[in-house]
Scaffold this motif. Structure first.
Motif, PDB file in Angstrom:
ATOM      1  N   UNK A  17      12.335   7.628  16.053  1.00 59.14           N
ATOM      2  CA  UNK A  17      11.393   6.984  15.130  1.00 59.14           C
ATOM      3  C   UNK A  17      10.852   7.972  14.095  1.00 59.14           C
ATOM      4  N   UNK A  18      11.622   9.019  13.796  1.00 55.73           N
ATOM      5  CA  UNK A  18      11.161  10.069  12.886  1.00 55.73           C
ATOM      6  C   UNK A  18      10.810   9.577  11.496  1.00 55.73           C
ATOM      7  N   UNK A  19      11.655   8.698  10.915  1.00 61.53           N
ATOM      8  CA  UNK A  19      11.346   8.168   9.577  1.00 61.53           C
ATOM      9  C   UNK A  19      10.061   7.355   9.601  1.00 61.53           C
ATOM     10  N   UNK A  20       9.867   6.585  10.659  1.00 59.04           N
ATOM     11  CA  UNK A  20       8.656   5.783  10.796  1.00 59.04           C
ATOM     12  C   UNK A  20       7.429   6.693  10.930  1.00 59.04           C
ATOM     13  N   UNK A  21       7.548   7.735  11.773  1.00 58.55           N
ATOM     14  CA  UNK A  21       6.429   8.673  11.953  1.00 58.55           C
ATOM     15  C   UNK A  21       6.087   9.391  10.646  1.00 58.55           C
ATOM     16  N   UNK A  22       7.116   9.841   9.940  1.00 60.95           N
ATOM     17  CA  UNK A  22       6.895  10.509   8.657  1.00 60.95           C
ATOM     18  C   UNK A  22       6.197   9.568   7.679  1.00 60.95           C
ATOM     19  N   UNK A  23       6.649   8.329   7.631  1.00 60.11           N
ATOM     20  CA  UNK A  23       6.054   7.340   6.731  1.00 60.11           C
ATOM     21  C   UNK A  23       4.591   7.095   7.077  1.00 60.11           C
ATOM     22  N   UNK A  24       4.284   7.047   8.366  1.00 64.01           N
ATOM     23  CA  UNK A  24       2.892   6.890   8.796  1.00 64.01           C
ATOM     24  C   UNK A  24       2.055   8.072   8.328  1.00 64.01           C
ATOM     25  N   UNK A  25       2.607   9.273   8.421  1.00 64.68           N
ATOM     26  CA  UNK A  25       1.883  10.473   7.979  1.00 64.68           C
ATOM     27  C   UNK A  25       1.616  10.425   6.474  1.00 64.68           C
ATOM     28  N   UNK A  26       2.600   9.984   5.700  1.00 63.15           N
ATOM     29  CA  UNK A  26       2.408   9.851   4.252  1.00 63.15           C
ATOM     30  C   UNK A  26       1.293   8.841   3.968  1.00 63.15           C
ATOM     31  N   UNK A  27       1.302   7.721   4.697  1.00 66.24           N
ATOM     32  CA  UNK A  27       0.273   6.688   4.488  1.00 66.24           C
ATOM     33  C   UNK A  27      -1.105   7.152   4.949  1.00 66.24           C
ATOM     34  N   UNK A  28      -1.138   8.068   5.867  1.00 67.36           N
ATOM     35  CA  UNK A  28      -2.427   8.624   6.285  1.00 67.36           C
ATOM     36  C   UNK A  28      -3.000   9.497   5.169  1.00 67.36           C
ATOM     37  N   UNK A  29      -2.115  10.222   4.480  1.00 69.12           N
ATOM     38  CA  UNK A  29      -2.539  11.069   3.358  1.00 69.12           C
ATOM     39  C   UNK A  29      -2.928  10.215   2.135  1.00 69.12           C
ATOM     40  N   UNK A  30      -2.200   9.127   1.915  1.00 65.64           N
ATOM     41  CA  UNK A  30      -2.469   8.205   0.801  1.00 65.64           C
ATOM     42  C   UNK A  30      -2.610   6.801   1.395  1.00 65.64           C
ATOM     43  N   UNK A  31      -3.789   6.470   1.921  1.00 72.34           N
ATOM     44  CA  UNK A  31      -3.968   5.271   2.748  1.00 72.34           C
ATOM     45  C   UNK A  31      -3.591   3.939   2.099  1.00 72.34           C
ATOM     46  N   UNK A  32      -3.714   3.825   0.805  1.00 77.58           N
ATOM     47  CA  UNK A  32      -3.426   2.541   0.174  1.00 77.58           C
ATOM     48  C   UNK A  32      -1.987   2.093   0.418  1.00 77.58           C
ATOM     49  N   UNK A  33      -1.056   3.042   0.504  1.00 79.45           N
ATOM     50  CA  UNK A  33       0.346   2.677   0.737  1.00 79.45           C
ATOM     51  C   UNK A  33       0.547   2.030   2.101  1.00 79.45           C
ATOM     52  N   UNK A  34      -0.349   2.268   3.030  1.00 78.49           N
ATOM     53  CA  UNK A  34      -0.240   1.668   4.355  1.00 78.49           C
ATOM     54  C   UNK A  34      -0.279   0.152   4.331  1.00 78.49           C
ATOM     55  N   UNK A  35      -0.845  -0.426   3.290  1.00 79.82           N
ATOM     56  CA  UNK A  35      -0.961  -1.882   3.210  1.00 79.82           C
ATOM     57  C   UNK A  35       0.396  -2.581   3.137  1.00 79.82           C
ATOM     58  N   UNK A  36       1.434  -1.871   2.695  1.00 73.02           N
ATOM     59  CA  UNK A  36       2.758  -2.487   2.583  1.00 73.02           C
ATOM     60  C   UNK A  36       3.670  -2.135   3.766  1.00 73.02           C
ATOM     61  N   UNK A  37       3.207  -1.280   4.671  1.00 73.88           N
ATOM     62  CA  UNK A  37       3.977  -0.868   5.862  1.00 73.88           C
ATOM     63  C   UNK A  37       5.366  -0.321   5.502  1.00 73.88           C
ATOM     64  N   UNK A  38       5.408   0.732   4.674  1.00 79.30           N
ATOM     65  CA  UNK A  38       6.711   1.249   4.249  1.00 79.30           C
ATOM     66  C   UNK A  38       7.366   2.133   5.312  1.00 79.30           C
ATOM     67  N   UNK A  39       8.673   2.231   5.227  1.00 79.46           N
ATOM     68  CA  UNK A  39       9.425   3.226   5.990  1.00 79.46           C
ATOM     69  C   UNK A  39      10.273   4.004   5.000  1.00 79.46           C
ATOM     70  N   UNK A  40      10.048   5.306   4.922  1.00 79.29           N
ATOM     71  CA  UNK A  40      10.854   6.171   4.059  1.00 79.29           C
ATOM     72  C   UNK A  40      12.148   6.448   4.812  1.00 79.29           C
ATOM     73  N   UNK A  41      13.273   6.076   4.219  1.00 74.96           N
ATOM     74  CA  UNK A  41      14.558   6.164   4.907  1.00 74.96           C
ATOM     75  C   UNK A  41      15.410   7.346   4.465  1.00 74.96           C
ATOM     76  N   UNK A  42      15.101   7.912   3.303  1.00 76.47           N
ATOM     77  CA  UNK A  42      15.833   9.085   2.828  1.00 76.47           C
ATOM     78  C   UNK A  42      14.938   9.867   1.891  1.00 76.47           C
ATOM     79  N   UNK A  43      14.970  11.189   2.029  1.00 79.03           N
ATOM     80  CA  UNK A  43      14.217  12.062   1.132  1.00 79.03           C
ATOM     81  C   UNK A  43      14.980  13.359   0.967  1.00 79.03           C
ATOM     82  N   UNK A  44      15.242  13.695  -0.259  1.00 73.30           N
ATOM     83  CA  UNK A  44      15.860  14.975  -0.625  1.00 73.30           C
ATOM     84  C   UNK A  44      15.439  15.260  -2.057  1.00 73.30           C
TER      85      UNK A  44
END
Length: 154
Positions: A17-44
């Motif tokens: 669940x690494x992508x999900x955990x990372x996405x949660x961490x991003x939403x914790x830093x920028x809480x408004x994004x949490x409203x859409x429940x995103x999952x970041x699937x690729x980052x480079x």
């Protein structure tokens, strides 16, 4: 040079669940994004992809994904990609504006991709236009955004 955000992503993506955990961490830093429940699937460097599920909390009055939820997904992808790409020791960035096109109804889960061409020279007081494409589950483009990121030297 790998940015701190990219280092964290590279460590977390291999976890269950690494992508999900990372996405949660991003939403914790920028809480408004949490409203859409995103999952970041690729980052480079130069690329970020993310998804959001179709669910009632992001519906509009006709039962499709709301325009502003699509804007949030686009801004999330662009911001995370820029943060993972811009040389953090010498430059900083902030969103300056967004131009959007609603192309089709978003009637399924949606996925977004923010992508810029690399390598590039980073300037001072630069308007970096980040294109973001959003697709439905059938691969149909439903939304396009050009997000203006203002990049300056520290």
């Amino acid at each position: 040079m790998t940015t701190p955000l990219l280092k964290i992503y590279k460590k977390m993506k291999w976890l269950p669940f690494g992508n999900w955990l990372f996405s949660k961490a991003v939403c914790r830093k920028a809480p408004y994004f949490g409203s859409i429940k995103p999952t970041i699937t690729q980052l480079e460097p130069g690329v970020c992809m993310a998804t959001i599920p179709k669910r009632k909390a992001v519906f509009n009055h006709i039962g499709t994904i709301h325009a502003i939820a699509q804007c949030n997904l686009a801004e999330l992808c662009a911001g995370v990609m820029v943060d993972a790409t811009v040389p953090y020791k010498t430059h900083r960035w902030i969103p300056k504006g967004m131009t959007v096109q609603y192309l089709k109804k978003a009637e399924t889960d949606i996925s977004a991709e923010a992508k810029i061409t690399l390598p590039r020279q980073w300037l001072d007081k630069e308007d970096l236009i980040v294109p973001v494409e959003v697709f439905d589950a059938h691969g149909t483009k439903v939304f396009h955004a050009d997000i203006n990121m203002y990049v300056t030297k520290r």
